[in-house]
Design an enzyme around this catalytic site. Structure first.
Site, short mmCIF file in Angstrom:
data_model
loop_
_atom_site.label_atom_id
_atom_site.label_comp_id
_atom_site.label_asym_id
_atom_site.label_seq_id
_atom_site.Cartn_x
_atom_site.Cartn_y
_atom_site.Cartn_z
CG ASP A 77 -59.49 31.85 82.61
OD1 ASP A 77 -58.70 31.35 83.44
OD2 ASP A 77 -59.36 31.70 81.39
N GLY A 78 -61.97 32.27 79.90
CA GLY A 78 -62.43 31.18 79.03
C GLY A 78 -63.37 31.67 77.95
N GLY A 79 -62.91 31.65 76.70
CA GLY A 79 -63.78 32.03 75.59
C GLY A 79 -64.04 33.51 75.49
CG MET A 94 -54.00 23.38 82.91
SD MET A 94 -54.66 23.22 81.23
CE MET A 94 -55.51 24.79 81.10
CG PHE A 116 -58.53 21.41 76.51
CD1 PHE A 116 -59.40 20.66 77.30
CD2 PHE A 116 -57.34 20.82 76.08
CE1 PHE A 116 -59.11 19.34 77.63
CE2 PHE A 116 -57.04 19.50 76.40
CZ PHE A 116 -57.94 18.77 77.17
N GLY A 117 -57.65 25.86 75.96
CA GLY A 117 -57.97 27.15 75.36
C GLY A 117 -58.81 26.92 74.12
N GLY A 118 -59.33 28.01 73.57
CA GLY A 118 -60.06 27.93 72.31
C GLY A 118 -61.48 27.40 72.40
CG MET A 121 -62.81 28.51 85.71
SD MET A 121 -61.42 29.29 84.88
CE MET A 121 -61.39 28.35 83.34
CB SER A 124 -54.47 32.55 78.88
OG SER A 124 -54.02 31.21 79.01
CG ASP A 159 -54.52 29.19 82.08
OD1 ASP A 159 -54.75 29.75 81.00
OD2 ASP A 159 -55.16 29.41 83.12
CG MET A 178 -57.07 25.29 86.27
SD MET A 178 -57.27 25.61 84.52
CE MET A 178 -55.80 26.58 84.21
CG HIS A 232 -54.49 33.87 83.16
ND1 HIS A 232 -55.11 34.14 84.35
CD2 HIS A 232 -54.89 32.62 82.80
CE1 HIS A 232 -55.89 33.12 84.69
NE2 HIS A 232 -55.77 32.19 83.78
N GLY A 266 -56.89 34.01 75.81
CA GLY A 266 -55.75 33.30 75.25
C GLY A 266 -55.78 33.35 73.74
CB SER A 267 -57.66 31.34 71.24
OG SER A 267 -58.88 31.41 71.95
CG HIS A 319 -56.29 29.58 86.60
ND1 HIS A 319 -57.05 29.52 85.45
CD2 HIS A 319 -56.99 28.90 87.53
CE1 HIS A 319 -58.16 28.84 85.69
NE2 HIS A 319 -58.15 28.46 86.94
C1 DX5 Z 1 -58.72 27.07 80.39
C2 DX5 Z 1 -57.80 28.18 80.86
C3 DX5 Z 1 -58.13 29.50 80.20
C4 DX5 Z 1 -57.89 29.45 78.75
C5 DX5 Z 1 -58.32 30.70 78.08
O1 DX5 Z 1 -58.75 26.07 81.35
O2 DX5 Z 1 -57.94 28.37 82.24
O3 DX5 Z 1 -57.31 30.54 80.72
O4 DX5 Z 1 -56.52 29.23 78.52
O5 DX5 Z 1 -58.10 30.50 76.74
P1 DX5 Z 1 -59.15 31.05 75.69
O6 DX5 Z 1 -59.17 32.55 75.91
O7 DX5 Z 1 -58.59 30.66 74.35
O8 DX5 Z 1 -60.46 30.40 76.01
ZN ZN Z 2 -56.89 30.40 83.41
#
Ligand code: DX5
Ligand code: ZN
Length: 245
Positions: free
Chosen positions: A175-177, A39, A145-147, A139, A10, A37, A70, A35, A197-198, A68
């Site tokens: 997707d996420g964490g 927003m 948010f990432g991280g 999700m 991401s 994101d 959002m 990916h 992402g992170s 993606h």
């Molecule tokens: C959050 C995003 C995810 C996020 C993933 O709303 O849709 O894609 O960026 O980031 P990590 O892998 O750091 O959770």
């Molecule tokens: Zn995403």
């Protein structure tokens, strides 16, 4: 037929001051998809980037742009993202009242259609659109948010959606964490496409990114292989609690 594992970093976690270079770096580091994101600060409590940024970074790589959205409303922006260079356009089931129409519109633009579910949304929400999608995105954090930390509650949803997919040509994305520590249990639950992402954009540049991507990929592949216990005639699976942080 089991799809091969796809790793989709991401770019929300990338250095936005050098976004084109960062995308070239994860391309060289072995990313399968990119990916993106998007927003809007309305559907989610954060603002990232729009179609003009997708258009600007498109020349940075030939890899699949997994976009993606959002955002809400979403239908009025689909053509802009398709023209900007998206290959897959994923909308949220929660973004509006006419999901079936949105998915048809994405395919009518010549793009692959995806649907995403927030953590509180049950899999029943997509029961009547399975033949309209090429990808289902679960999700495992509350989007924005990432991280954030992985929500283990979503593993049962992943399993149930894997069963719903059956032999349809649909990818199951998470997707996420997602990290190297939980990728095995995520793949074991039925995901074949992992966004991170992170967990990818840590370290300094392509060599570190390559190690991070490879670690997630190896972990995910390990989750698909039944574990043979010494002396046991049948494979056993690693307990989930050991894997999800
Ligand atoms: C959050 C995003 C995810 C996020 C993933 O709303 O849709 O894609 O960026 O980031 P990590 O892998 O750091 O959770
Ligand atoms: Zn995403």
């Amino acid at each position: 037929m089991t799809n091969e594992i796809i790793i989709a970093p991401s770019i929300l976690a990338a250095n936005f001051a050098r976004l084109g270079e960062e995308i070239a770096a994860i391309d060289a580091a072995g990313a399968d998809w990119i990916h993106c994101d998007v927003m809007d600060g309305h559907f989610v409590p954060n603002i990232s980037f729009g179609a003009d940024v997708i258009k600007a970074i498109r020349p940075s790589t030939s890899k699949t742009f997994d976009v993606h959205l959002m955002i809400t409303p979403v239908d009025c922006y689909l053509e802009a993202f398709a023209k900007a260079g998206a290959d897959i356009i994923t909308v949220h089931a929660e973004a509006g009242p006419h999901l079936d129409r949105s998915l048809q519109a994405i395919r009518a633009l010549g793009k692959k259609a995806g649907v995403s579910l927030c953590p509180a949304t049950p899999e029943a929400a997509i029961e009547y659109v399975l033949d309209r999608v090429d990808l289902i995105l679960v999700m495992t954090v509350n989007p924005g948010f990432g991280g954030q930390s992985f929500l283990g509650s979503q593993l049962e949803k992943i399993r149930r959606i894997r069963a719903m997919i059956g032999d349809r040509p649909i990818r199951l994305e998470v997707d996420g964490g997602v990290t190297r520590d939980n990728a095995a249990v995520v793949a074991a639950a039925g995901a074949d496409t992992l966004v991170a992402g992170s967990a990818v954009f840590r370290g300094n540049g392509s060599a570190d990114y390559a190690n991070n991507i490879a670690a997630i990929r190896v972990a995910a592949e390990s989750g698909r292989v039944p574990k043979l216990q010494y002396g046991s005639a049948s494979p056993v699976r690693t307990s989930e609690s050991e894997l999800v942080r």
